[in-house]
Write a protein that holds these residues in place. Structure first.
Motif, PDB file in Angstrom:
ATOM      1  N   ARG A  26       0.840  -1.200   0.000  1.00  0.00           N
ATOM      2  CA  ARG A  26       0.000   0.000   0.000  1.00  0.00           C
ATOM      3  C   ARG A  26       0.878   1.253   0.000  1.00  0.00           C
ATOM      4  NH1 ARG A  26      -2.860  -0.011   5.113  1.00  0.00           N
ATOM      5  NH2 ARG A  26      -4.339  -1.458   4.193  1.00  0.00           N
TER       6      ARG A  26
ATOM      7  N   LYS B 234       4.405   5.628  -5.177  1.00  0.00           N
ATOM      8  CA  LYS B 234       4.698   5.574  -6.604  1.00  0.00           C
ATOM      9  C   LYS B 234       3.523   6.005  -7.461  1.00  0.00           C
ATOM     10  CE  LYS B 234       7.684   3.400  -8.523  1.00  0.00           C
ATOM     11  NZ  LYS B 234       8.812   3.864  -9.328  1.00  0.00           N
ATOM     12  N   GLY B 235       2.397   6.207  -6.849  1.00  0.00           N
ATOM     13  CA  GLY B 235       1.233   6.633  -7.626  1.00  0.00           C
ATOM     14  C   GLY B 235       0.671   5.530  -8.493  1.00  0.00           C
ATOM     15  N   ILE B 236       0.738   4.316  -8.028  1.00  0.00           N
ATOM     16  CA  ILE B 236       0.158   3.194  -8.770  1.00  0.00           C
ATOM     17  C   ILE B 236      -1.265   2.984  -8.290  1.00  0.00           C
ATOM     18  CG2 ILE B 236       0.348   0.722  -9.217  1.00  0.00           C
ATOM     19  CD1 ILE B 236       2.567   2.243 -10.459  1.00  0.00           C
ATOM     20  N   TYR B 237      -2.148   2.732  -9.211  1.00  0.00           N
ATOM     21  CA  TYR B 237      -3.550   2.597  -8.863  1.00  0.00           C
ATOM     22  C   TYR B 237      -4.111   1.398  -9.615  1.00  0.00           C
ATOM     23  CZ  TYR B 237      -2.914   5.315 -13.030  1.00  0.00           C
ATOM     24  OH  TYR B 237      -2.459   5.738 -14.242  1.00  0.00           O
ATOM     25  N   PRO B 238      -5.193   0.808  -9.121  1.00  0.00           N
ATOM     26  CA  PRO B 238      -5.826  -0.279  -9.862  1.00  0.00           C
ATOM     27  C   PRO B 238      -6.455   0.267 -11.144  1.00  0.00           C
ATOM     28  CG  PRO B 238      -6.737  -0.084  -7.653  1.00  0.00           C
ATOM     29  CD  PRO B 238      -5.888   1.099  -7.868  1.00  0.00           C
ATOM     30  N   ARG B 239      -6.657  -0.622 -12.101  1.00  0.00           N
ATOM     31  CA  ARG B 239      -7.263  -0.149 -13.347  1.00  0.00           C
ATOM     32  C   ARG B 239      -8.537  -0.924 -13.615  1.00  0.00           C
ATOM     33  NH1 ARG B 239      -3.004   2.749 -16.905  1.00  0.00           N
ATOM     34  NH2 ARG B 239      -1.181   2.570 -15.571  1.00  0.00           N
TER      35      ARG B 239
ATOM     36  N   HIS C  58      -2.515  -3.396 -13.380  1.00  0.00           N
ATOM     37  CA  HIS C  58      -1.932  -3.725 -14.668  1.00  0.00           C
ATOM     38  C   HIS C  58      -0.605  -4.434 -14.414  1.00  0.00           C
ATOM     39  CE1 HIS C  58      -0.747  -3.283 -18.832  1.00  0.00           C
ATOM     40  NE2 HIS C  58      -1.986  -2.920 -19.086  1.00  0.00           N
TER      41      HIS C  58
ATOM     42  N   LYS D 152       2.018  -4.388 -16.075  1.00  0.00           N
ATOM     43  CA  LYS D 152       3.178  -3.516 -16.288  1.00  0.00           C
ATOM     44  C   LYS D 152       3.413  -2.609 -15.091  1.00  0.00           C
ATOM     45  CE  LYS D 152       3.711  -3.519 -21.163  1.00  0.00           C
ATOM     46  NZ  LYS D 152       3.760  -2.777 -22.412  1.00  0.00           N
ATOM     47  N   ASP D 153       2.335  -2.233 -14.412  1.00  0.00           N
ATOM     48  CA  ASP D 153       2.499  -1.414 -13.209  1.00  0.00           C
ATOM     49  C   ASP D 153       3.252  -2.190 -12.135  1.00  0.00           C
ATOM     50  OD1 ASP D 153       1.209   0.648 -14.360  1.00  0.00           O
ATOM     51  OD2 ASP D 153      -0.728   0.304 -13.383  1.00  0.00           O
TER      52      ASP D 153
ATOM     53  N   PHE E  39       6.755  -2.451 -12.942  1.00  0.00           N
ATOM     54  CA  PHE E  39       7.354  -1.147 -12.669  1.00  0.00           C
ATOM     55  C   PHE E  39       7.742  -1.050 -11.198  1.00  0.00           C
ATOM     56  CE2 PHE E  39       6.343   3.511 -11.990  1.00  0.00           C
ATOM     57  CZ  PHE E  39       7.528   3.952 -12.540  1.00  0.00           C
TER      58      PHE E  39
ATOM     59  N   ARG F  62       7.123  10.606 -11.395  1.00  0.00           N
ATOM     60  CA  ARG F  62       5.668  10.760 -11.502  1.00  0.00           C
ATOM     61  C   ARG F  62       5.301  12.017 -12.253  1.00  0.00           C
ATOM     62  NH1 ARG F  62       2.716   9.406  -5.885  1.00  0.00           N
ATOM     63  NH2 ARG F  62       1.001  10.393  -6.973  1.00  0.00           N
TER      64      ARG F  62
END
Lengths: 568, 805
Positions: free
Chosen positions: A35, A41-46, A66, A68-69, A72, A123
Motif C-alpha cells: 500500500r 509511486k502513484g500506482i492505482y488499480p485499473r 496492470h 506492467k504497473d 514497474f 511521476r
C-alpha cells in the motif's frame, strides 16, 4: 506434430491484469508495504474493459492492477528500503523485548529513511505536470499543518507541512497568482493560476484538531500521502521561488532582529515567525523582473478573432485584479481570521496590519490615520474612526471575485450581508440555476432592476420581471396585428382574424419531436435516454430552486409590509 | 525562692539544649562532629567541650536527664560533680573510643576548658561557681553503681538543704542541674490529674499538689501581682515559676526565629574547615594505595569500547549528530530544469491522472442565497438516505451564517480528505469518453412532416354500428365502400363518404378476416368466419357488376381432375343453400380448422387462407375460377400467422411465429427467409412495389425489410408502446400506418426510391389516438383508402374511424 493447445486466459486482457493478491506474491511484500509503495509511486488499480475476462473467469469484483504497473514496482529501489524497514522493525522489537536499551537506542538512531526525490521526477516528468496535480497535495498539507503530533503523524511532518504551505503562500503572493477565493462551510477555497495551471486548494477554518474515530479515518494512509506530498511541494516551491527570483528557503532583507532581540531569540524561529506572518515581502536574489506571462499578441495568430478578443478582455481583467487593493490600507480586528485575509489582501497589492499583540509582523497600529478599511466581524464598536470604512470580511472575498472594488455600503459593520456566491460556477454551462444576485453581477440591467426592486415595494423576484418583459413583447405583437387590421379595414371588408393558439403549435411540435425521438438508433437509445433523464432532473432542480426562492421572496415582502404597517 | 530560681535555670538550660540540638541536626552531620573532634586535638578546647555536649545530646533522653541531675548534684554538692561526669562518659565509652580519649584530655585541660564552655553556654556567669566542683575533679575516676546510690541519697539531703541555705550562693547559678524531687520520670503529668499528689520524692513520699486558689484568687493575683504575666506553672512540681528577664528575652528570640544565644554572631567571618586547597600532606595516617597510581584496566576497556563504537558509527559525536539532524530535513533543489522539458526515464505505463475534485457551488457557501437551504422535505429526504449517502443530491447540508465569526469547524473535513486519499490509491481508473453533445443531436434529422403532406391527420368520420370488436376492414377498389368484419358475427358494408351502413350480413361465427376482391369487375368479398370461408356478393355499388358476378359464379366449372385426399379432408367447396344465397353468400369453403386470415391474390382469382392450428395444412390456396384448392406445403413450417401474395410476382410471403419465408409459387421453392429477430409476428403488409415488407410484431416492433438489401430488417421501428396488431401501406402515396394495443395509430412516411442505391426514407408523421380500449385491446385493422390519403382504423371499441388529411 500436434501443436500444443492454447491455454485459456494466457493472452489478451487476462494476461494484462493481475489481482492484488498475485501482485503481493510477486513483489514479496506485505499488504501494508504494498500500500505504501503504491501511494508513493502513484500506482492505482485499473478498470478492465471486460472484468470477467480480466479476472480469468472469476465473477465478483477484485482489485486489478496492470501487470506492467507491478513490473514497474518490481524495479523500484525503495522496495529494498521497505524490506530494510521490516528488518529494522524486527531488530527494534527484539531489543525492546530483551530490554537492551543501548542497542535499541542505536537502532532507532540509524533507522532507514526513504528518499523520494526520484519518484517525484518520475511521476511528474515536467514541472507543469506537477503543478497540475497540486490540488490534493496542497489541501492535505494545509490540513496536516494544523495537526498535533499523533500516533501516525510525527511532529516533524506537521511542522514541515506548515513550513512548506506558508512558503507556497508567499510564492503566490509574490507572483500575484491568486484568482478566486471562496468561503465555504468547509473552509476557504483559493484558486491560483501558476504557469497557466489553475490550482485550487482548501484551507480549513481555523480550529484545533478534532479527533476522529478509528473506523473513520486511518491517519497512517494520509501520513504516507503527506510523506510524498511534502517532498513534491518542496521541489515545486523551490522552482517557483527561483522563477520569481526569490531566495529559497525564504529570507528577509528588511527585517532583522534588533540588537537586543538578537541575544534573546533564535534566528531561525524569528524568521519562521515572520514567514508565518505573511506580511513582509521576501528578499530577492536579483532585481530583474521575473519572466512575465507571454504577451497576448505573441500567440494570437491562427485563432479566430472572437476568441482573441475574449482572451484579451480576460487578460485585462486579470491585470486589473492583480492591483485592486493597491493603495488601500487594511487593519484587521482581532476577531477576523488573520491568515486568509492577509494572504488575499497582500496578493492583490494591499497593505495590511493587525493588533501588535495578536501576532508578530504587524506594521502599523489601529490609530494610523491612513488606514482606509478596517475589517471587523462584530456588530458594533466603541471607538470608530471617521476616516475609514468598517467592513465585514466578506467584502474582501466578494470584491476579489467580482474583480473590482464593490461598493462597501452593503458590507458595513452590523449590516445583513448579501449572499456569498461561489466564483467557481461555469457561466457557459446551460441548464443551471443562476440566483438573482449572481445574475445581477453579470449584467448591468439586472443590477439596476434589482436596485429598483430593493427600493420599491414590488419585490416579486426576477422571474416576474422576465415575465413582464415577455408580456411586453406579446403586447407589441398585438399592436402590430391591430395596425394591419386597420389597414385591411380601409381596403376590404372585415374578416375573421385567424388567431393561432400559441400552445397548439408548441404542442404539435412536441408531438412531432416525440415521434422523431423514437427513431433514435438502438445504439444510442440508452445514452439518449439517460441524457434526457439527466436533463429532466436538472430542469426539476432549477424549478425547485426557483420555487423556493419565490416563496422566500414573498415571505420577505410580506414581513416587510407587516413591519411597515406596524410602524404606521 | 531558691526553688523557683532553680526551676528557672532548668528551663533555661532546657531551651538552650533544644536549640543546640536543632543546630547540630541541621548544620552538621555526625561525621562532621566526629571530624570536629579530631580536629580539636590541635584546635581550641572550647569546641571540644561543646562537642561532648553534642554527643550527649545524641544519647537518649534518660541519660541526658541523669547527667543533668548529676550536674545538679555537682552544683549543689561541689565535690561530686566529677562523678556524674564520669558516669556520662561511661555511657559514651560504649559508643566511641575517641570521645573517651578526648574527654580524658578534656579533663586534663579542664581548667580553661570549662571556663570557656561556661562562657559559651550560660551568659555572664561567675567563675567561682564553676571552679568549685573542679577542686575535686580527679578524686574518683572510677565509680560503680553502689557508690552512685549512696551519692544519690546524700544528694537529696543536700538538695533539701540547698532550698533553704544555698539560695544566695546559687542566685546566679549557671550549671545544668535541676532540682528533681519528683521521681516519676518523664511521664505525662496528666496521669496525675485525678490524684492529690504529683509524684514521689526520693523517699517515696507523695508530693502533694500545692493549693491552687479559686478563680477569685487567681483574679486577685492577676490584678495585684505585677509579675503575673511572667508566671508559669512547673508541671513537675506544680509550683509557680516567675520567668526572669533573660528567659523572656530568650523566648522572644526563639519566637522571632533568631538564634537564641544573644552573643552568637551571625555575621562572623566564615571559617573554612574543609578547604578546597589540596594539602601537601594527607590528613590520613596511611599512604595512598598503589592502585590509585596505576591506570585502570576496566576503564581502558570501556574507553576502547567507546572508541570502537565511534569508529563503527554506532555512536555519534555531537557534531556528527548535528550533521545528521540537518540531513534528516529534506533537501530541495532544482528538480526540473525547465518548465516543460521531460527527461527520459521509466514511468507509469499509460498513466491516467486522477480527476480533480468538483469545485464548490453556491450551496456550499457559508452564506448561500436562501433558496439553497434545505426545507423540511429535503431535510427529511436527507435523513432518510442516511444509509445510502451516495444517493443524496448534496454531500452536505447547506447552512447559513450571518457572520464569518460564527462559522464552526467542518466536522467531516478530515474524513473527506481521507476518502479522497482512498480514491487516489484504491479506486480503479479507466479512460471513459465523455460525450459532450446535446441529446437532441442523437435524434436523426428527418424532414418535417409539413413537407411530407398529404397524410391523414384529422378524424373525419366515425362508423358506428358494430357491437363488438371489429377485427378486420377492407375497401373496394374504387374506395366507395368499406367492409368490416366483427366479433358480433356480422359483416357490414359502409358507404365511406357518408358513414352509412349499407348492408349487414350475418354470419354463423366470429368474423376474423374480411377482404374485398381486388378485381374491379367482380363484386365479391372474402369473409373468414369460424371454420368457414365465404365468398359473398355484397350487392352494393354498380348493379351491373354485382349481377355479372352472380352470373359468373353460378356456373360451376367442370373439372375431371380428382381432388386429392389431403385437400379434401382440409377444405370442402360447397354451394350455399337458398337462405344463405339470399344473404349474399355465393360460395362457402368449409375448413377443418378455424381460419384466421384470408387474402386475395392481386388479380382476384386466387386467395389464400390461414389456419394456424393446421400443422402442415395450415395454408391453403384456392382458385375461384376452377373451384379448386391446393396445399402448397407438405411440411409444417411452424405456427403460421399470416400470408400475403406478392403484388406483382408469383410469390407468397408466409409469416410464421418468428420468420418470414418467401416462396416462389411457380418454381415451388423457398426464395428467402427473413430473420425478424423478434419473438412473435402478428401481421405484415407488403409495399405496392413489392420490394419492401413491413412486419408488425407482438413485441412492439415494426420491421421494415428491404428485400433487395438483406434478410435482416433495414429498420426496426419502435413507435408503439404495446403489441402492433395492424400495418398497412398506401397504394399510391408513400405512406404506411400501424395500429397497436396502446390505441394509437401512427401514420408514417415511407418513401421507396426507384434508385436502388438510395435507401427508403422512413419518417413517422402523426400519432392519432381516438379509439377507446377494450379488454386491453386497442386497434385491430388498419387500412388505407385506395385513392385518397385517408386512413381507416377499426378498434376493439366496435368503431371504425376515418382520418383524412
Amino acid at each position: 506434430m500436434v501443436s500444443k493447445r492454447k491455454k485459456k486466459y494466457s493472452t489478451g486482457e487476462a494476461a494484462q491484469f493481475m489481482t492484488r493478491k498475485a501482485a503481493l506474491k510477486k513483489l514479496q511484500l506485505s499488504l501494508n508495504d504494498f500500500r505504501r509503495l503504491c501511494i508513493l509511486k502513484g500506482i492505482y488499480p485499473r478498470e478492465p474493459r471486460n472484468r470477467k475476462r480480466a479476472q480469468k473467469g472469476n465473477t465478483g469484483i477484485k482489485t486489478l492492477y496492470h501487470v506492467k504497473d507491478i513490473q514497474f514496482l518490481l524495479h523500484e529501489p525503495i522496495i529494498w528500503k521497505l524490506r530494510d524497514y521490516k528488518i529494522f522493525n524486527k531488530k527494534v522489537g527484539r531489543a525492546r523485548a530483551v530490554r537492551d536499551f543501548e542497542k535499541l537506542h542505536k537502532y532507532l538512531n540509524n533507522h532507514p529513511t526513504l528518499k523520494l526525490d526520484h519518484i517525484v521526477k518520475e511521476r511528474y516528468p515536467t514541472f507543469i505536470d506537477a503543478l497540475r496535480d497540486l490540488d490534493d497535495c496542497l489541501t492535505l498539507c494545509f490540513l496536516f499543518s494544523t495537526f498535533p503530533s499523533m500516533a501516525h503523524v510525527p511532529r516533524d511532518q506537521s511542522a514541515l507541512c506548515r513550513r512548506l504551505s506558508l512558503e507556497f503562500l508567499h510564492a503566490v503572493i509574490d507572483a500575484k497568482a491568486l484568482r478566486k477565493v471562496f468561503i465555504s462551510i468547509k473552509g476557504y477555497y483559493f484558486q491560483a493560476e501558476i504557469k497557466g495551471q489553475t490550482i485550487t486548494w482548501i484551507v480549513p477554518h481555523h480550529f484545533s484538531f478534532t479527533p476522529q474515530s478509528k473506523a473513520d479515518v486511518d491517519f497512517k494512509i494520509m501520513s504516507t500521502f503527506v510523506e510524498f506530498y511534502t517532498v513534491m511541494l518542496g521541489f515545486i516551491n523551490f522552482r517557483i521561488y527561483h522563477s520569481l527570483n526569490l531566495i529559497y528557503p525564504p529570507r528577509f532583507s528588511s527585517v532583522t532582529p534588533g540588537e537586543s532581540e538578537k541575544l534573546l531569540v533564535d534566528e531561525d524561529v524569528f524568521v519562521a515567525e515572520r514567514v508565518a506572518a505573511l506580511n513582509v515581502s521576501l528578499s530577492k536574489s536579483s532585481n530583474e523582473a521575473p519572466e512575465e506571462d507571454l504577451d497576448m499578441d505573441a500567440f494570437d495568430a491562427g485563432d479566430d478573432a472572437e476568441k482573441i478578443e475574449e482572451a484579451k478582455k480576460e487578460a485585462e481583467q486579470i491585470k486589473k485584479l492583480k492591483t485592486i487593493f493597491k493603495g488601500l490600507k487594511f487593519f484587521l480586528n482581532r476577531e477576523v481570521p488573520r491568515e486568509p485575509l492577509v494572504f488575499i489582501i497582500r496578493c492583490f497589492g494591499g497593505e495590511v496590519s493587525w493588533d501588535k499583540t495578536l501576532f508578530v509582523g504587524s506594521t502599523f497600529d489601529e490609530n494610523d490615520e491612513s488606514i482606509t478599511h478596517q475589517i471587523v466581524d462584530r456588530p458594533s464598536m466603541d471607538k470608530q474612526f471617521i476616516s475609514r470604512y468598517y467592513v465585514q470580511p466578506q467584502w474582501v472575498f466578494d470584491s476579489v471575485n467580482a474583480r473590482d472594488l464593490l461598493p462597501v455600503n452593503k458590507y458595513f459593520m452590523g449590516e445583513v450581508l448579501p449572499p456569498h456566491l461561489s466564483p467557481f460556477i461555469d457561466k457557459d454551462r446551460d441548464q443551471q440555476y443562476i440566483p438573482p444576485e449572481a445574475r445581477a453581477l453579470y449584467d448591468e440591467n439586472e443590477l439596476e432592476q434589482q436596485h429598483k426592486m430593493d427600493e420599491g415595494e414590488n419585490s416579486g423576484g426576477d422571474d416576474n420581471a422576465k415575465e413582464e418583459e415577455s408580456g411586453k413583447e406579446d403586447e407589441e405583437e398585438m399592436e402590430a396585428d391591430t395596425a394591419t387590421k386597420k389597414k385591411s379595414k380601409l381596403s376590404v371588408s372585415t374578416g375573421e382574424v385567424y388567431k393561432e393558439v400559441p400552445w397548439e403549435k408548441n404542442r404539435q411540435e412536441r408531438q412531432e419531436f416525440r415521434l422523431r425521438e423514437k427513431m433514435v438508433k438502438k445504439k444510442h437509445r440508452k445514452l439518449y435516454k439517460s441524457m434526457m433523464e439527466g436533463k429532466k432532473g436538472r430542469a426539476k432542480e432549477i424549478w425547485l430552486l426557483r420555487k423556493k426562492r419565490r416563496l422566500h421572496d414573498e415571505e420577505a415582502a410580506k414581513e416587510k409590509k407587516q413591519k411597515k404597517v406596524g410602524k404606521n | 525562692m531558691g526553688n523557683k530560681q532553680k526551676t528557672e535555670k532548668n528551663l533555661k538550660r532546657r531551651i538552650v539544649k533544644e536549640t543546640a540540638k536543632l543546630e547540630s541536626e541541621s548544620d552538621q552531620s555526625d561525621e562532621e562532629d566526629f571530624l570536629n573532634v579530631v580536629n580539636n586535638e590541635e584546635a581550641d578546647s572550647s569546641d571540644g567541650d561543646e562537642e561532648i555536649e553534642d554527643s550527649e545530646d545524641e544519647n537518649n533522653e534518660f541519660t541526658e536527664e541523669e547527667s543533668e541531675a548529676d550536674s545538679d548534684v555537682l552544683s549543689a554538692g561541689g565535690g561530686e560533680e566529677e562523678d556524674a561526669d564520669e558516669e556520662s562518659e561511661d555511657i559514651d565509652d560504649s559508643e566511641d573510643e575517641e570521645i573517651d580519649e578526648e574527654s580524658e584530655k578534656d579533663e586534663s585541660a579542664s581548667d580553661q576548658e570549662d571556663e570557656s564552655s561556661g562562657e559559651e553556654e550560660l551568659q555572664n556567669e561567675s567563675d567561682k561557681v564553676k571552679t568549685k566542683p573542679k577542686k575535686g575533679s580527679a578524686i574518683e575516676k572510677t565509680s560503680d553503681s553502689s557508690v552512685e546510690k549512696t551519692l544519690n541519697k546524700s544528694k537529696t539531703t543536700i538538695d533539701s538543704a540547698s532550698i533553704a541555705n544555698v539560695f544566695h550562693e546559687y542566685d546566679h547559678d549557671t550549671s545544668d542541674e535541676e532540682d528533681i524531687r519528683n521521681t516519676v520520670g518523664n511521664v505525662p503529668m496528666n496521669w496525675y490529674d485525678e490524684y492529690k499528689h504529683l509524684g514521689y520524692d526520693w523517699d517515696g513520699n507523695q508530693i502533694i499538689k500545692p493549693e491552687t486558689g479559686d478563680q477569685l484568687d487567681a483574679f486577685l493575683k492577676k490584678m495585684e501581682d505585677p509579675d503575673f504575666w511572667r508566671t508559669v506553672k512547673d508541671p513537675q512540681t506544680g509550683q509557680n515559676v516567675v520567668l526572669s528577664d533573660q528567659d523572656i528575652e530568650l523566648i522572644k528570640r526563639i519566637k522571632a526565629q533568631k538564634i537564641p544565644d544573644v552573643t552568637f554572631d551571625e555575621y562572623a567571618p566564615w571559617i573554612e574547615w574543609f578547604t578546597s586547597e589540596v594539602e601537601q600532606m594527607p590528613l590520613r595516617k596511611f599512604p595512598e594505595h598503589k592502585r590509585s597510581f596505576l591506570p585502570s584496566r576496566h576503564e581502558a576497556k570501556q574507553v576502547s569500547k567507546l572508541v570502537h563504537a565511534l569508529k563503527m558509527g554506532w555512536i555519534k559525536t555531537r557534531a556528527e549528530q548535528a550533521a545528521l539532524r540537518a540531513k534528516k530535513e529534506p533537501e530541495f533543489y532544482m528538480l526540473w530544469q525547465t518548465d516543460d522539458g521531460a527527461e527520459d526515464m521509466r514511468r507509469i505505463h499509460k498513466h491516467i491522472s486522477a480527476p480533480k475534485r468538483l469545485l464548490p457551488g453556491h450551496a456550499e457557501s457559508y452564506n448561500p442565497p436562501p433558496e439553497y437551504l434545505f426545507d423540511a422535505k429535503e431535510i427529511k429526504q436527507w435523513n432518510k438516505l442516511k444509509n445510502a449517502p451516495w444517493k443524496r443530491k448534496l454531500h452536505f447540508v447547506p447552512q447559513k451564517f450571518d457572520s464569518l465569526r460564527k462559522v464552526p469547524a467542518y466536522p467531516r473535513f478530515i474524513k473527506e480528505r481521507f476518502l479522497r486519499c482512498l480514491d487516489l490509491y484504491l479506486c480503479p481508473r479507466a479512460i471513459k469518453m465523455k460525450l459532450n453533445i446535446e441529446p437532441e443531436s442523437l435524434v436523426p434529422k428527418l424532414p418535417s412532416p409539413k413537407d411530407l403532406q398529404p397524410f391523414p391527420n384529422v378524424l373525419a368520420i366515425e362508423y358506428k354500428g358494430h357491437t363488438d370488436m371489429v377485427r378486420s376492414i377492407s375497401t373496394d377498389k374504387s374506395g366507395q365502400f368499406l367492409l368490416s368484419g366483427s366479433d358480433d358475427c356480422t359483416v357490414k358494408v359502409w358507404e365511406v363518404n357518408t358513414g352509412r351502413c349499407v348492408k349487414t350480413i350475418v354470419t354463423d361465427s366470429v368474423v376474423r378476416s374480411v377482404e374485398w376482391c381486388p378485381n374491379a369487375a367482380l363484386s365479391l368479398v372474402l369473409v373468414a368466419s369460424g371454420q368457414e370461408v365465404m365468398l359473398i356478393n355484397p350487392n352494393v355499388g354498380d348493379f351491373v357488376v354485382s349481377s355479372k358476378t352472380d352470373s359468373v359464379l353460378r356456373e360451376v366449372p367442370k373439372s375431371d381432375a380428382a381432388v386429392p385426399e389431403r385437400v379434401r379432408t382440409t377444405v370442402q367447396w360447397a354451394e350455399p343453400d337458398e337462405a344463405r344465397y339470399d344473404r349474399g353468400v355465393r360460395i362457402s369453403l368449409q375448413h377443418f380448422k378455424e381460419v384466421t386470415q384470408v387474402t386475395w391474390h392481386g388479380k382476384g382469382d386466387y386467395f389464400a387462407s390461414v389456419m394456424p392450428d393446421g400443422q402442415n395444412r395450415s395454408v391453403i390456396i384456392s382458385q375461384i375460377s376452377r373451384r379448386r384448392s391446393q396445399l402448397p406445403f407438405t411440411k409444417s413450417k411452424g405456427l403460421v400467422q399470416c400470408v400475403l401474395f406478392h403484388p406483382t410476382k408469383p410469390c407468397l410471403f408466409v409469416a410464421t411465429q418468428r420468420h418470414v419465408r418467401i416462396y416462389d409459387l411457380v418454381k415451388q421453392t423457398l426464395l428467402k427467409k427473413l430473420l425478424t429477430n423478434s419473438k412473435w409476428i402478428s401481421t405484415m403488409a407488403v409495399h405496392p412495389g413489392g420490394d419492401n415488407l413491413l412486419v408488425g410484431t407482438y413485441d412492439r416492433k415494426m420491421l421494415w425489410f428491404d428485400l433487395d438489401l438483406s434478410t435482416k430488417p433495414y429498420q426496426t421501428l419502435r413507435l408503439h408502446g404495446t403489441a402492433v396488431r395492424g400495418v398497412a401501406f398506401h397504394r399510391r402515396y408513400p405512406l404506411f400506418a400501424s395500429g397497436s394495443d396502446d390505441r394509437s395509430l401512427i401514420v408514417s412516411h415511407g418513401m421507396v426510391y426507384n434508385d436502388l442505391l438510395q435507401n427508403p426514407l422512413i419518417v413517422p408523421l402523426k400519432r392519432l389516438q381516438d379509439h377507446d380500449d377494450f379488454n386491453d385491446f386497442g386497434i385491430f385493422g388498419v387500412h388505407f383508402h385506395p385513392l385518397q390519403p385517408w386512413l381507416f382504423s377499426s378498434g376493439a371499441d366496435g368503431t371504425i374511424k376515418l382520418y383524412s388529411n
